[in-house]
Design a protein around this motif. Sequence first.
Motif, PDB file in Angstrom:
ATOM      1  N   PHE A  87      -1.043 -17.228 -14.313  1.00 55.84           N
ATOM      2  CA  PHE A  87      -0.992 -16.709 -12.944  1.00 55.84           C
ATOM      3  C   PHE A  87       0.296 -15.922 -12.728  1.00 55.84           C
ATOM      4  CE2 PHE A  87      -3.405 -20.797 -12.551  1.00 55.84           C
ATOM      5  CZ  PHE A  87      -4.662 -20.202 -12.427  1.00 55.84           C
ATOM      6  N   ARG A  88       0.145 -14.676 -12.287  1.00 50.31           N
ATOM      7  CA  ARG A  88       1.306 -13.801 -12.090  1.00 50.31           C
ATOM      8  C   ARG A  88       1.973 -14.009 -10.741  1.00 50.31           C
ATOM      9  NH1 ARG A  88      -1.946  -8.413 -13.111  1.00 50.31           N
ATOM     10  NH2 ARG A  88      -3.341  -9.683 -11.802  1.00 50.31           N
ATOM     11  N   THR A  89       1.234 -14.589  -9.780  1.00 47.59           N
ATOM     12  CA  THR A  89       1.773 -14.867  -8.440  1.00 47.59           C
ATOM     13  C   THR A  89       1.224 -16.210  -7.971  1.00 47.59           C
ATOM     14  OG1 THR A  89      -0.077 -13.891  -7.222  1.00 47.59           O
ATOM     15  CG2 THR A  89       1.705 -12.389  -7.906  1.00 47.59           C
ATOM     16  N   PHE A  90       1.823 -16.729  -6.902  1.00 48.21           N
ATOM     17  CA  PHE A  90       1.317 -17.985  -6.347  1.00 48.21           C
ATOM     18  C   PHE A  90      -0.089 -17.796  -5.781  1.00 48.21           C
ATOM     19  CE2 PHE A  90       0.744 -21.425  -3.342  1.00 48.21           C
ATOM     20  CZ  PHE A  90       1.265 -22.498  -4.039  1.00 48.21           C
ATOM     21  N   ASN A  91      -0.368 -16.622  -5.210  1.00 47.86           N
ATOM     22  CA  ASN A  91      -1.691 -16.386  -4.643  1.00 47.86           C
ATOM     23  C   ASN A  91      -2.772 -16.395  -5.719  1.00 47.86           C
ATOM     24  OD1 ASN A  91      -3.042 -16.177  -2.214  1.00 47.86           O
ATOM     25  ND2 ASN A  91      -1.997 -14.303  -1.598  1.00 47.86           N
ATOM     26  N   GLU A  92      -2.468 -15.848  -6.908  1.00 46.07           N
ATOM     27  CA  GLU A  92      -3.448 -15.878  -7.993  1.00 46.07           C
ATOM     28  C   GLU A  92      -3.788 -17.318  -8.362  1.00 46.07           C
ATOM     29  OE1 GLU A  92      -2.589 -13.619 -11.463  1.00 46.07           O
ATOM     30  OE2 GLU A  92      -2.776 -11.686 -10.456  1.00 46.07           O
ATOM     31  N   PHE A  93      -2.782 -18.176  -8.365  1.00 47.06           N
ATOM     32  CA  PHE A  93      -3.035 -19.601  -8.596  1.00 47.06           C
ATOM     33  C   PHE A  93      -3.840 -20.187  -7.449  1.00 47.06           C
ATOM     34  CE2 PHE A  93      -1.202 -23.561  -6.781  1.00 47.06           C
ATOM     35  CZ  PHE A  93      -1.924 -24.471  -7.540  1.00 47.06           C
ATOM     36  N   PHE A  94      -3.522 -19.812  -6.238  1.00 48.16           N
ATOM     37  CA  PHE A  94      -4.133 -20.392  -5.052  1.00 48.16           C
ATOM     38  C   PHE A  94      -5.644 -20.158  -5.025  1.00 48.16           C
ATOM     39  CE2 PHE A  94      -5.279 -20.350  -0.526  1.00 48.16           C
ATOM     40  CZ  PHE A  94      -4.774 -21.570  -0.135  1.00 48.16           C
ATOM     41  N   TYR A  95      -6.092 -18.932  -5.348  1.00 52.50           N
ATOM     42  CA  TYR A  95      -7.536 -18.668  -5.327  1.00 52.50           C
ATOM     43  C   TYR A  95      -8.132 -18.667  -6.743  1.00 52.50           C
ATOM     44  CZ  TYR A  95      -5.980 -13.710  -5.751  1.00 52.50           C
ATOM     45  OH  TYR A  95      -5.385 -12.529  -6.124  1.00 52.50           O
ATOM     46  N   ARG A  96      -7.576 -19.531  -7.573  1.00 52.91           N
ATOM     47  CA  ARG A  96      -8.002 -19.700  -8.960  1.00 52.91           C
ATOM     48  C   ARG A  96      -9.498 -20.008  -9.075  1.00 52.91           C
ATOM     49  NH1 ARG A  96      -5.324 -23.780  -6.777  1.00 52.91           N
ATOM     50  NH2 ARG A  96      -6.265 -25.867  -6.726  1.00 52.91           N
ATOM     51  N   LYS A  97     -10.057 -19.677 -10.236  1.00 51.76           N
ATOM     52  CA  LYS A  97     -11.418 -20.080 -10.565  1.00 51.76           C
ATOM     53  C   LYS A  97     -11.369 -21.363 -11.392  1.00 51.76           C
ATOM     54  CE  LYS A  97     -13.661 -15.553 -10.438  1.00 51.76           C
ATOM     55  NZ  LYS A  97     -14.583 -14.628 -11.150  1.00 51.76           N
ATOM     56  N   LEU A  98     -12.467 -22.111 -11.347  1.00 51.94           N
ATOM     57  CA  LEU A  98     -12.570 -23.334 -12.118  1.00 51.94           C
ATOM     58  C   LEU A  98     -13.622 -23.171 -13.227  1.00 51.94           C
ATOM     59  CD1 LEU A  98     -12.610 -26.073  -9.317  1.00 51.94           C
ATOM     60  CD2 LEU A  98     -10.627 -25.087 -10.489  1.00 51.94           C
ATOM     61  N   LYS A  99     -13.550 -24.017 -14.214  1.00 47.35           N
ATOM     62  CA  LYS A  99     -14.601 -24.059 -15.237  1.00 47.35           C
ATOM     63  C   LYS A  99     -15.917 -24.441 -14.554  1.00 47.35           C
ATOM     64  CE  LYS A  99     -11.324 -25.644 -18.776  1.00 47.35           C
ATOM     65  NZ  LYS A  99     -10.860 -26.809 -19.572  1.00 47.35           N
ATOM     66  N   SER A 100     -17.016 -23.878 -15.041  1.00 50.13           N
ATOM     67  CA  SER A 100     -18.311 -24.114 -14.382  1.00 50.13           C
ATOM     68  C   SER A 100     -18.671 -25.592 -14.354  1.00 50.13           C
ATOM     69  CB  SER A 100     -19.406 -23.308 -15.089  1.00 50.13           C
ATOM     70  OG  SER A 100     -19.465 -23.662 -16.474  1.00 50.13           O
ATOM     71  N   GLN A 101     -18.309 -26.333 -15.403  1.00 53.76           N
ATOM     72  CA  GLN A 101     -18.666 -27.757 -15.454  1.00 53.76           C
ATOM     73  C   GLN A 101     -17.788 -28.626 -14.553  1.00 53.76           C
ATOM     74  OE1 GLN A 101     -17.486 -25.915 -17.945  1.00 53.76           O
ATOM     75  NE2 GLN A 101     -16.135 -27.042 -19.350  1.00 53.76           N
ATOM     76  N   ALA A 102     -16.731 -28.036 -13.976  1.00 51.78           N
ATOM     77  CA  ALA A 102     -15.819 -28.814 -13.129  1.00 51.78           C
ATOM     78  C   ALA A 102     -16.457 -29.186 -11.796  1.00 51.78           C
ATOM     79  CB  ALA A 102     -14.530 -28.027 -12.888  1.00 51.78           C
ATOM     80  N   ARG A 103     -17.455 -28.426 -11.364  1.00 46.63           N
ATOM     81  CA  ARG A 103     -18.110 -28.688 -10.088  1.00 46.63           C
ATOM     82  C   ARG A 103     -19.632 -28.645 -10.276  1.00 46.63           C
ATOM     83  NH1 ARG A 103     -13.744 -29.927  -9.442  1.00 46.63           N
ATOM     84  NH2 ARG A 103     -12.256 -29.487  -7.749  1.00 46.63           N
ATOM     85  N   PRO A 104     -20.221 -29.754 -10.747  1.00 46.97           N
ATOM     86  CA  PRO A 104     -21.687 -29.804 -10.871  1.00 46.97           C
ATOM     87  C   PRO A 104     -22.337 -29.603  -9.503  1.00 46.97           C
ATOM     88  CG  PRO A 104     -20.643 -31.694 -11.963  1.00 46.97           C
ATOM     89  CD  PRO A 104     -19.582 -31.014 -11.142  1.00 46.97           C
TER      90      PRO A 104
END
Length: 301
Positions: A87-104
Amino acid sequence: MPAAPITFFNRQTQRIETEAVYGEGFLRFTYESPLGALPLHALVKRAAFSRWYGSRMDSPASRAKVAPFLATYGVDTGEFADSPDSFRTFNEFFYRKLKSQARPIAAGENEIAFPADGRHLVLPDIATCGDFFIKGTRFDLAALLGDVETAKRYEHGSMLISRLCPVDYHRFHFPCSGIPGGAMLINGPLYSVSPIALRKRPSILWENKREITQLNKTCAGVIRLIEVGATCVGSIVQTYCPGEEVQKGTEKGYFRFGGSCFITIFEPGKIRFTDDLIEHSRAGREVYARMGDVAARVQTA
């Protein structure tokens, strides 16, 4: 006298827990102190303040905030689609994507999924809710939707209020399959949506800037989806294509920096919320659950 802690029921742990409120001292000063009213109305609620703070979270220097934030709030980096170092900025971390299996995603045809991670409160019948956070305060549905006739259609409908904290995953998704229309913007101020603020001013939810989308041809009738902006939310970003069919769990968009809120409104008699949501909401307590978990079931009888 010490301020009362913010508690919620955690569906993952099956325990009542205390929320670690990001910026709690500032929030309590601004919303609970008479002295805080001046900066609140003169500066904090204004869009310019949130744009300024959001721009700070887009600066390369903000990258240094990511590691301390992860350590302080115990965010699970194993769920991230990208490395925390990327992540180059805090905002990029903030609206991060998750692995598909992380949220069934709830698989049942008649199951409605939570649209976002967060702390959730439900109103099974909006019209009979006479004590919304403060005794005698009714939820102003017409103000929220910006239309009296539409409000009449949903007057005895059901509402799911999903409050996202800064520590949460900040992408939001469709709770069931359907065909979405375009997002309608209603401008307004940007008050905080923390319980500290809402317990003093419940009307924040129908005053703040928000975007409303109609989701058609669903298993639960015509559903209204509402993203509510809040203090320090740089913007609400829609990533879906209006008019194109979506599946349950499809990403709809994301919030940039700040705590935020997503509201889902169902027509009367279409769904029943899960027992834990009904029980804890009746007690005035939110339920923490993740995007994709079962929030409600379609009434088939």
